[in-house]
Design an enzyme around this catalytic site. Structure first.
Site, PDB file in Angstrom:
ATOM      1  N   HIS A  62       0.833  -1.202   0.000  1.00 32.56           N
ATOM      2  CA  HIS A  62       0.000   0.000   0.000  1.00 32.56           C
ATOM      3  C   HIS A  62       0.866   1.250   0.000  1.00 32.56           C
ATOM      4  O   HIS A  62       0.583   2.229  -0.700  1.00 32.56           O
ATOM      5  CB  HIS A  62      -0.919  -0.032   1.226  1.00 32.56           C
ATOM      6  CG  HIS A  62      -1.813   1.154   1.358  1.00 32.56           C
ATOM      7  ND1 HIS A  62      -2.577   1.648   0.321  1.00 32.56           N
ATOM      8  CD2 HIS A  62      -2.079   1.953   2.428  1.00 32.56           C
ATOM      9  CE1 HIS A  62      -3.267   2.688   0.731  1.00 32.56           C
ATOM     10  NE2 HIS A  62      -2.977   2.895   2.006  1.00 32.56           N
ATOM     11  N   ASP A  66       8.832   2.791   9.337  1.00 29.17           N
ATOM     12  CA  ASP A  66       8.181   1.500   9.542  1.00 29.17           C
ATOM     13  C   ASP A  66       8.786   0.821  10.764  1.00 29.17           C
ATOM     14  O   ASP A  66       9.987   0.952  11.031  1.00 29.17           O
ATOM     15  CB  ASP A  66       8.354   0.602   8.307  1.00 29.17           C
ATOM     16  CG  ASP A  66       7.385  -0.569   8.309  1.00 29.17           C
ATOM     17  OD1 ASP A  66       6.321  -0.449   7.662  1.00 29.17           O
ATOM     18  OD2 ASP A  66       7.671  -1.593   8.962  1.00 29.17           O
ATOM     19  N   ASP A  67       7.962   0.071  11.495  1.00 21.30           N
ATOM     20  CA  ASP A  67       8.430  -0.571  12.724  1.00 21.30           C
ATOM     21  C   ASP A  67       9.158  -1.891  12.489  1.00 21.30           C
ATOM     22  O   ASP A  67       9.711  -2.462  13.427  1.00 21.30           O
ATOM     23  CB  ASP A  67       7.256  -0.789  13.681  1.00 21.30           C
ATOM     24  CG  ASP A  67       6.725   0.513  14.240  1.00 21.30           C
ATOM     25  OD1 ASP A  67       7.478   1.505  14.250  1.00 21.30           O
ATOM     26  OD2 ASP A  67       5.557   0.552  14.662  1.00 21.30           O
ATOM     27  N   GLY A 105      -2.887  -0.396   6.207  1.00 17.73           N
ATOM     28  CA  GLY A 105      -4.201  -0.928   5.861  1.00 17.73           C
ATOM     29  C   GLY A 105      -5.124  -1.097   7.043  1.00 17.73           C
ATOM     30  O   GLY A 105      -6.333  -0.894   6.924  1.00 17.73           O
ATOM     31  N   HIS A 109     -23.374   8.768  -6.358  1.00 20.42           N
ATOM     32  CA  HIS A 109     -23.881  10.046  -5.870  1.00 20.42           C
ATOM     33  C   HIS A 109     -24.461   9.945  -4.456  1.00 20.42           C
ATOM     34  O   HIS A 109     -24.986   8.920  -4.039  1.00 20.42           O
ATOM     35  CB  HIS A 109     -24.957  10.574  -6.818  1.00 20.42           C
ATOM     36  CG  HIS A 109     -26.168   9.672  -6.898  1.00 20.42           C
ATOM     37  ND1 HIS A 109     -27.224   9.767  -6.026  1.00 20.42           N
ATOM     38  CD2 HIS A 109     -26.451   8.637  -7.733  1.00 20.42           C
ATOM     39  CE1 HIS A 109     -28.124   8.854  -6.326  1.00 20.42           C
ATOM     40  NE2 HIS A 109     -27.676   8.141  -7.355  1.00 20.42           N
TER      41      HIS A 109
END
Length: 209
Positions: A12, A32-33, A64, A127
């Site tokens: 992602h 990032d970990d 995510g 819509h």
């Protein structure tokens, strides 16, 4: 020079970085970990997620998991919204901060997209819809007109939500499912028409919607 820090070095994250580049960002970094990840999409990973306090630049959370995305985003300043240039968005659509709109997505008039949402590749929201904060409309999923999607709800790849449907928060709609009635209880829903999958410790079987 436009700089962006992306939190979450994953697939992602790669897509988010590509959109950022197309939106004119010259310098892109990741946090990032996972200390074993050194780069993502050709861009360097320069620290852990908690290191965001060291940087004064635009930020985006590319994670995510909706609860984690929400927890991190709500701690950040300078959060941006990213929209792919090949997305089709009506002029009177509201889009919250921290939301990513991917390539080929279509969002039609009088629709409200909350903060921290993901409108993924070739998804459509028609819509007069409301997609609440941190919801995810997955690849190729379609939301018909005048629908309400609750906070942190995940609409799976290729799923369809029929018109005039309300789905509460914290739901997971499986890939390819079709929702034809309102969903009032959080849980996992799969199939055509979508059915609630009860977890073993919750008792019971399936409840058709």
């Amino acid at each position: 020079m436009k700089q962006l820090m992306i939190i979450g070095a994953s697939g992602h994250g790669k897509v988010v970085a590509d959109i950022a580049k197309k939106n004119g960002y010259d310098v892109i970094y990741f946090l990032d970990d996972n200390e074993n990840i050194m780069e993502c999409g050709g861009y360097p990973v320069i620290g852990r997620s908690c290191d965001y306090t060291k940087y004064d630049c635009d930020m985006f959370v590319a994670i995510g998991n909706a609860r984690i995305r929400q927890k991190i985003q709500e701690q950040l300043n300078h959060v941006i919204t990213l929209i792919h240039p090949n997305a089709v968005i009506a002029e009177n659509v509201e889009i919250g901060i921290g939301t990513a709109i991917m390539a080929g997505a279509v969002i039609n008039p009088e629709t409200m997209i909350g903060k921290g949402c993901i409108i993924n590749t070739c998804a459509s929201v028609d819509h007069d819809c409301t997609v609440n904060d941190y919801a995810h409309i997955s690849v190729g999923a379609h939301i018909a007109g005048t629908c309400y999607i609750g906070e942190r709800t995940w609409i799976g790849a290729g799923a369809t939500v029929s018109n005039n449907i309300n789905i509460c928060g914290d739901c997971m709609i499986g890939a390819g499912a079709t929702v034809i009635k309102n969903i009032e209880y959080s849980g996992k829903y799969i199939g055509v028409p979508a059915e609630n999958i009860k977890l073993p410790n919750g008792g019971g079987g399936k409840t058709q919607l």
